[in-house]
Design a protein around this motif. Sequence first.
Motif, PDB file in Angstrom:
ATOM      1  N   ARG A 186      11.470   8.663  -6.364  1.00 41.90           N
ATOM      2  CA  ARG A 186      11.055   9.019  -5.007  1.00 41.90           C
ATOM      3  C   ARG A 186      12.195   8.832  -4.014  1.00 41.90           C
ATOM      4  O   ARG A 186      12.381   9.650  -3.104  1.00 41.90           O
ATOM      5  N   ARG A 187      12.957   7.758  -4.177  1.00 40.05           N
ATOM      6  CA  ARG A 187      14.095   7.546  -3.278  1.00 40.05           C
ATOM      7  C   ARG A 187      15.127   8.670  -3.444  1.00 40.05           C
ATOM      8  O   ARG A 187      15.675   9.176  -2.455  1.00 40.05           O
ATOM      9  N   ALA A 188      15.383   9.054  -4.683  1.00 40.37           N
ATOM     10  CA  ALA A 188      16.338  10.136  -4.930  1.00 40.37           C
ATOM     11  C   ALA A 188      15.820  11.449  -4.345  1.00 40.37           C
ATOM     12  O   ALA A 188      16.607  12.244  -3.784  1.00 40.37           O
ATOM     13  N   ALA A 189      14.517  11.685  -4.462  1.00 45.77           N
ATOM     14  CA  ALA A 189      13.940  12.913  -3.927  1.00 45.77           C
ATOM     15  C   ALA A 189      14.057  12.961  -2.408  1.00 45.77           C
ATOM     16  O   ALA A 189      14.354  14.015  -1.818  1.00 45.77           O
TER      17      ALA A 189
ATOM     18  N   THR B 118       7.964   7.358 -10.053  1.00 41.80           N
ATOM     19  CA  THR B 118       8.802   6.164 -10.094  1.00 41.80           C
ATOM     20  C   THR B 118       9.403   5.914  -8.717  1.00 41.80           C
ATOM     21  O   THR B 118       9.765   6.869  -8.013  1.00 41.80           O
ATOM     22  N   PRO B 119       9.544   4.660  -8.307  1.00 42.25           N
ATOM     23  CA  PRO B 119      10.165   4.368  -7.014  1.00 42.25           C
ATOM     24  C   PRO B 119      11.582   4.922  -6.898  1.00 42.25           C
ATOM     25  O   PRO B 119      11.958   5.477  -5.863  1.00 42.25           O
TER      26      PRO B 119
ATOM     27  N   ASP C  41       0.810  -1.212   0.000  1.00 43.80           N
ATOM     28  CA  ASP C  41       0.000   0.000   0.000  1.00 43.80           C
ATOM     29  C   ASP C  41       0.847   1.268   0.000  1.00 43.80           C
ATOM     30  O   ASP C  41       0.310   2.364   0.129  1.00 43.80           O
ATOM     31  N   ARG C  42       2.168   1.130  -0.119  1.00 50.18           N
ATOM     32  CA  ARG C  42       3.044   2.286   0.052  1.00 50.18           C
ATOM     33  C   ARG C  42       2.865   3.326  -1.047  1.00 50.18           C
ATOM     34  O   ARG C  42       3.061   4.519  -0.820  1.00 50.18           O
ATOM     35  N   TRP C  43       2.496   2.892  -2.249  1.00 47.95           N
ATOM     36  CA  TRP C  43       2.416   3.846  -3.367  1.00 47.95           C
ATOM     37  C   TRP C  43       1.375   4.933  -3.100  1.00 47.95           C
ATOM     38  O   TRP C  43       1.647   6.116  -3.290  1.00 47.95           O
TER      39      TRP C  43
END
Length: 406
Positions: A342-345, A338-339, A105-107
């Motif tokens: 999001r991680r980079a952000a 995109t995953p 459900d993380r998205w």
Amino acid sequence: MSQPDSGPSRPSLTPPPAEFASPFAQPQVARPAPIPAAPATAGTVPVRPRAGRTAPIWLLGVLVLVLVGLVGYFLDALGPAASIVGMIVAIVPLVGVVWAVRIVDRWEPEPWSLVIFALAWGGIAAVAIALGVDLLLSLVFGADTTPAAEAVTAIVQAPIVEEVGKGLGVLLILATARRTFDGPVDGVVYGALIGAGFAFTENIQYFAIALIEGGAADLTTTFFVRGILSPFAHVMFTSVTGFAVGLAARRGASAGGAIVPWMLGVTGAIVLHALWNGSAVLGDFFALYVTLQVPLFVLFIIGVIALRREEARLTRSRLGEYADAGWFTPQEAEMLATPAGRRAAMAWAGTLRGDRRPLMTEFIADATALAAARQRALTGRDPQAADDERVLLTRTAAARAALFAP
């Protein structure tokens, strides 16, 4: 992330339809909703309305009353000590299952109030329904402890009664919190949480009885079978119901219009449940576990991954439209959809003054909800989607400005 510019119109980020051919594509039932122009500055940050996103208070009150009766039943039938031990041991698989479901459900996370309601429905209402039907049948037909009767109870009665009881919770969430029910992923999440709640309460009973009848040795064996080998069994069963209801919700069905898909989903859940119980009662459980249940679980995981990819595709398409209108840069739309982006952000936000990762988390969540609202507006299945869109556009603009603030 980069500052927006005032250059020429940006290219669309929407991929070609053939690149993401999907069986979950949504029909368009209304004219496309126009996107308002992006403002120069963000206004006051509004709060999203709660209407259509929470379970009714009276329904939660009913669950509390049923819980009181359920606690009394367990204390009387199993005793305080065994009940407490059973509950403590049952928490272990519950935590693992809820953690796994929240990853799915993380998205676009569901509201915590509905997460709690789904767990409570499974752990309280669905269990009470199963116990009530069992008591009623015992009063009408008398207690029958023969092997044949126990097999019928396990393979026929339990799957039907339990899956209908759990499935009612999915239908109630659609009826009372329709604006959070966007599609199959949401349905799988709600169904999985209801199944997890049911398994938790059921495990309390199984673990307590094992402790009473065989001590720590039987408790350990029971925990291995139910807590290690099969913590996702009920989760998988009720997720089938949630998936069917989620497909109906994506096509604009109301709770009443979702009855037929709900029945089909419940039927699928009953079949899986009966296969599971049948493998334990009639055959070699461990052999059938490896040859039947493990492949089914692998297919379930593959299906969930496919649903997540579809959700990401829709987010990317819808945010690309907002990028065309100037609300985001194309790079930001790509980042938000995109995953890896999001991680980079999140990593970038952590380098800003004051550690702005919480603000970035809010920005990502609101942008994802904005994409979902846009999808509802495009398909015409939510008359209030435009209101959501205005609120979320203001919120994302304010969060974006705060991220770039000196």
